[in-house]
Design a protein around this motif. Structure first.
Motif, PDB file in Angstrom:
ATOM      1  N   SER A 209      55.579  78.019 104.434  1.00 49.54           N
ATOM      2  CA  SER A 209      56.937  78.116 103.906  1.00 49.54           C
ATOM      3  C   SER A 209      58.003  77.905 104.979  1.00 49.54           C
ATOM      4  N   GLU A 210      57.646  77.988 106.236  1.00 52.12           N
ATOM      5  CA  GLU A 210      58.592  77.673 107.323  1.00 52.12           C
ATOM      6  C   GLU A 210      57.811  77.219 108.539  1.00 52.12           C
ATOM      7  N   GLY A 211      58.485  76.422 109.352  1.00 52.61           N
ATOM      8  CA  GLY A 211      57.827  75.893 110.542  1.00 52.61           C
ATOM      9  C   GLY A 211      58.690  74.840 111.211  1.00 52.61           C
ATOM     10  N   VAL A 212      58.098  74.154 112.168  1.00 59.45           N
ATOM     11  CA  VAL A 212      58.778  73.109 112.940  1.00 59.45           C
ATOM     12  C   VAL A 212      57.941  71.840 112.870  1.00 59.45           C
ATOM     13  N   ILE A 213      58.572  70.742 112.515  1.00 62.80           N
ATOM     14  CA  ILE A 213      57.918  69.428 112.468  1.00 62.80           C
ATOM     15  C   ILE A 213      58.288  68.684 113.746  1.00 62.80           C
ATOM     16  N   ASP A 214      57.313  68.368 114.545  1.00 64.17           N
ATOM     17  CA  ASP A 214      57.528  67.671 115.822  1.00 64.17           C
ATOM     18  C   ASP A 214      56.680  66.407 115.828  1.00 64.17           C
ATOM     19  N   ILE A 215      57.146  65.392 115.144  1.00 66.74           N
ATOM     20  CA  ILE A 215      56.429  64.122 115.033  1.00 66.74           C
ATOM     21  C   ILE A 215      57.422  62.990 115.311  1.00 66.74           C
ATOM     22  N   PRO A 216      57.157  62.130 116.299  1.00 64.88           N
ATOM     23  CA  PRO A 216      58.062  61.005 116.585  1.00 64.88           C
ATOM     24  C   PRO A 216      58.182  60.063 115.392  1.00 64.88           C
ATOM     25  N   ILE A 217      59.283  59.317 115.373  1.00 66.23           N
ATOM     26  CA  ILE A 217      59.582  58.392 114.276  1.00 66.23           C
ATOM     27  C   ILE A 217      59.847  57.009 114.855  1.00 66.23           C
ATOM     28  N   ILE A 218      59.381  55.996 114.139  1.00 63.89           N
ATOM     29  CA  ILE A 218      59.552  54.611 114.569  1.00 63.89           C
ATOM     30  C   ILE A 218      59.942  53.767 113.370  1.00 63.89           C
ATOM     31  N   GLU A 219      60.666  52.696 113.610  1.00 68.25           N
ATOM     32  CA  GLU A 219      61.030  51.775 112.533  1.00 68.25           C
ATOM     33  C   GLU A 219      59.977  50.686 112.424  1.00 68.25           C
ATOM     34  N   ARG A 220      59.474  50.487 111.219  1.00 69.38           N
ATOM     35  CA  ARG A 220      58.418  49.510 110.989  1.00 69.38           C
ATOM     36  C   ARG A 220      58.765  48.627 109.804  1.00 69.38           C
ATOM     37  N   GLU A 221      58.126  47.443 109.797  1.00 70.20           N
ATOM     38  CA  GLU A 221      58.312  46.509 108.687  1.00 70.20           C
ATOM     39  C   GLU A 221      57.250  46.765 107.632  1.00 70.20           C
ATOM     40  N   VAL A 222      57.689  46.815 106.388  1.00 73.74           N
ATOM     41  CA  VAL A 222      56.783  46.986 105.256  1.00 73.74           C
ATOM     42  C   VAL A 222      56.635  45.627 104.590  1.00 73.74           C
ATOM     43  N   THR A 223      55.419  45.088 104.611  1.00 74.14           N
ATOM     44  CA  THR A 223      55.164  43.775 104.013  1.00 74.14           C
ATOM     45  C   THR A 223      54.836  43.930 102.531  1.00 74.14           C
ATOM     46  N   GLY A 224      54.897  42.824 101.831  1.00 70.49           N
ATOM     47  CA  GLY A 224      54.600  42.838 100.407  1.00 70.49           C
ATOM     48  C   GLY A 224      55.537  41.915  99.661  1.00 70.49           C
ATOM     49  N   PRO A 225      55.637  42.089  98.344  1.00 73.70           N
ATOM     50  CA  PRO A 225      56.533  41.228  97.552  1.00 73.70           C
ATOM     51  C   PRO A 225      57.990  41.330  97.989  1.00 73.70           C
ATOM     52  N   ARG A 226      58.381  42.517  98.451  1.00 70.32           N
ATOM     53  CA  ARG A 226      59.757  42.726  98.915  1.00 70.32           C
ATOM     54  C   ARG A 226      59.728  43.278 100.333  1.00 70.32           C
ATOM     55  N   PRO A 227      59.583  42.420 101.333  1.00 70.53           N
ATOM     56  CA  PRO A 227      59.508  42.899 102.727  1.00 70.53           C
ATOM     57  C   PRO A 227      60.796  43.622 103.126  1.00 70.53           C
ATOM     58  N   HIS A 228      60.655  44.728 103.842  1.00 71.54           N
ATOM     59  CA  HIS A 228      61.815  45.500 104.267  1.00 71.54           C
ATOM     60  C   HIS A 228      61.411  46.374 105.445  1.00 71.54           C
ATOM     61  N   TYR A 229      62.424  46.978 106.067  1.00 72.95           N
ATOM     62  CA  TYR A 229      62.194  47.878 107.192  1.00 72.95           C
ATOM     63  C   TYR A 229      62.528  49.298 106.763  1.00 72.95           C
ATOM     64  N   LYS A 230      61.750  50.244 107.251  1.00 71.82           N
ATOM     65  CA  LYS A 230      62.040  51.657 107.030  1.00 71.82           C
ATOM     66  C   LYS A 230      61.421  52.465 108.152  1.00 71.82           C
ATOM     67  N   MET A 231      61.936  53.685 108.317  1.00 74.42           N
ATOM     68  CA  MET A 231      61.428  54.567 109.356  1.00 74.42           C
ATOM     69  C   MET A 231      60.082  55.153 108.912  1.00 74.42           C
ATOM     70  N   ALA A 232      59.207  55.395 109.900  1.00 74.69           N
ATOM     71  CA  ALA A 232      57.872  55.917 109.610  1.00 74.69           C
ATOM     72  C   ALA A 232      57.450  56.842 110.744  1.00 74.69           C
ATOM     73  N   LEU A 233      56.431  57.628 110.480  1.00 73.18           N
ATOM     74  CA  LEU A 233      55.900  58.548 111.487  1.00 73.18           C
ATOM     75  C   LEU A 233      55.095  57.789 112.536  1.00 73.18           C
ATOM     76  N   SER A 234      55.174  58.255 113.751  1.00 70.57           N
ATOM     77  CA  SER A 234      54.379  57.695 114.849  1.00 70.57           C
ATOM     78  C   SER A 234      53.767  58.860 115.621  1.00 70.57           C
ATOM     79  N   PRO A 235      52.730  59.506 115.034  1.00 71.23           N
ATOM     80  CA  PRO A 235      52.177  60.726 115.650  1.00 71.23           C
ATOM     81  C   PRO A 235      51.473  60.447 116.964  1.00 71.23           C
ATOM     82  N   LEU A 236      51.440  61.497 117.811  1.00 67.32           N
ATOM     83  CA  LEU A 236      50.759  61.412 119.101  1.00 67.32           C
ATOM     84  C   LEU A 236      49.308  61.871 119.008  1.00 67.32           C
ATOM     85  N   PHE A 237      48.927  62.370 117.872  1.00 77.60           N
ATOM     86  CA  PHE A 237      47.566  62.859 117.682  1.00 77.60           C
ATOM     87  C   PHE A 237      46.975  62.237 116.421  1.00 77.60           C
ATOM     88  N   ARG A 238      45.647  62.073 116.430  1.00 77.37           N
ATOM     89  CA  ARG A 238      44.923  61.610 115.259  1.00 77.37           C
ATOM     90  C   ARG A 238      43.609  62.371 115.167  1.00 77.37           C
TER      91      ARG A 238
END
Length: 377
Positions: A209-238
């Motif tokens: 119910s509460e916490g801190v989100i510490d995940i970097p963000i990067i802008e990426r291109e989304v391909t498909g019928p309507r290509p566009h750019y949007k921000m996305a997560l770029s985590p340091l861990f997997r």
């Protein structure tokens, strides 16, 4: 010539006259005076099959009947749909009005002012920075500055946006009255002396119910019928290959550090009222963290509710029922992201602590979803 023949010819002549007079129709005795009876034309008298000419009253009754039939055929508009359309219309009006009209509206929405800064209540759908297509807040700041100085002709004061706010967001917006004040506020922001708290309504309940989100963000291109750019997560861990732990990976050079603190104030009907406090200022940071990190997108966020396509937000049937909306009309639902509180330490002689009231559509959604404000401080 004998008398019998003369009588026969007279009878023939009289019968011929009767035939001629029978073909001639008597003229109607019409008078032009005001007391005269209505006079019918010859065409009306001869052709009884023609329809009578419609009067203005008949035409008005026909239009009214068609309008009533059309209204009964259309599905009824719910209160929420009506409010959404009113908000959309109001936003478009603000974006296309004369700059003086928008400046007057902003002047009435001032929450705090001193000789260095001004805090206003930003309306929905109006961009802060200059936009060639619509009227922005930045474009009317010279007029707003003169209004706050009493419309003095020789006034040389200025007003500049110091901290931004998204076009679809509402709430507290901090403006500086000089370039020096802008630099001072930015320095305070870098030293964590500027705190901004936002209220959002999310689709889903964050866990925990509460916490801190510490995940970097990067802008990426989304391909498909309507290509566009949007921000996305770029985590340091997997997740590691064994699936029982995480492994640190190399950070992407173009990723931006992003940290957001969150706290659930209330939850009901599968939705939540959440307080967010961003510690960094990455583009669309709160929207990305809620939608992609916690899987609880903000209500009305049609950009990040789907990670790989552009489409209106998909809402559960239960939520649609509570809001009185159809999925086909969901694209008109506004983003429920409100800058609730602003605290600035060291901006002037005294600390600034300003709270902004919620917009009408926000409070109405809280009421329909049965989300309470009992935890409000």
């Amino acid at each position: 010539m004998n008398s019998s023949r003369i009588l026969a010819r007279r009878r023939e002549w009289i019968s011929g006259l009767d035939t001629v007079f029978s073909r001639v129709k008597p003229r109607s005795n019409c008078r032009r005076g005001p007391e005269a009876a209505p006079c019918h034309s010859r065409s009306q008298a001869t052709d009884a099959s023609e329809k009578p000419r419609r009067t203005a009253i008949d035409l008005a009754r026909k239009v009214q009947q068609e309008r009533t039939t059309r209204q009964t055929a259309e599905p009824p508009v719910s209160g929420q749909q009506r409010r959404v359309m009113e908000l959309k219309r109001f936003s478009l009006q603000l974006q296309n009005v004369h700059p003086n009209v928008l400046a007057k509206h902003l002047h009435r929405s001032v929450l705090y002012q001193d000789k260095h800064v001004v805090v206003i209540n930003k309306p929905f759908g109006v961009p802060v920075r200059d936009d060639a297509r619509v009227t922005s807040i930045s474009s009317v700041l010279p007029v707003l500055s003169k209004m706050m100085d009493g419309m003095k002709v020789k006034s040389d004061s200025q007003m500049l946006p110091s901290l931004g706010l998204e076009k679809e967001a509402t709430g507290v917006l901090l403006l500086a009255r000089s370039e020096e004040a802008v630099e001072h506020i930015l320095n305070l922001h870098r030293n964590n002396q500027v705190q901004r708290k936002y209220w959002v309504i999310t689709v889903g309940v964050p866990v925990p119910s509460e916490g801190v989100i510490d995940i970097p963000i990067i802008e990426r291109e989304v391909t498909g019928p309507r290509p566009h750019y949007k921000m996305a997560l770029s985590p340091l861990f997997r997740m590691n290959d064994a699936g029982d732990g995480v492994t640190k990976v190399r950070a992407h050079r173009q990723a931006h550090p992003a940290v957001t603190k969150y706290r659930v104030l209330d939850s009901s009907s599968g939705c939540s009222l959440v307080e967010l406090q961003p510690f960094t200022g990455v583009k669309h940071q709160m929207r990305v963290h809620m939608a992609l990190a916690l899987a609880c997108p903000i209500l009305g966020d049609h950009k990040y509710s789907h990670s790989s396509k552009l489409a209106p937000q998909k809402l559960p049937e239960r939520v649609l029922g509570k809001l009185g909306l159809e999925q086909s009309k969901i694209r008109y639902l506004p983003l429920h992201l409100h800058a609730r509180q602003l605290t600035v330490s060291g901006a002037s002689q005294a600390d600034i602590d300003v709270s902004c009231p919620l917009p009408k559509y926000f409070t109405q959604t809280l009421k329909q979803l049965r989300l309470s404000l009992t935890d409000e401080k």
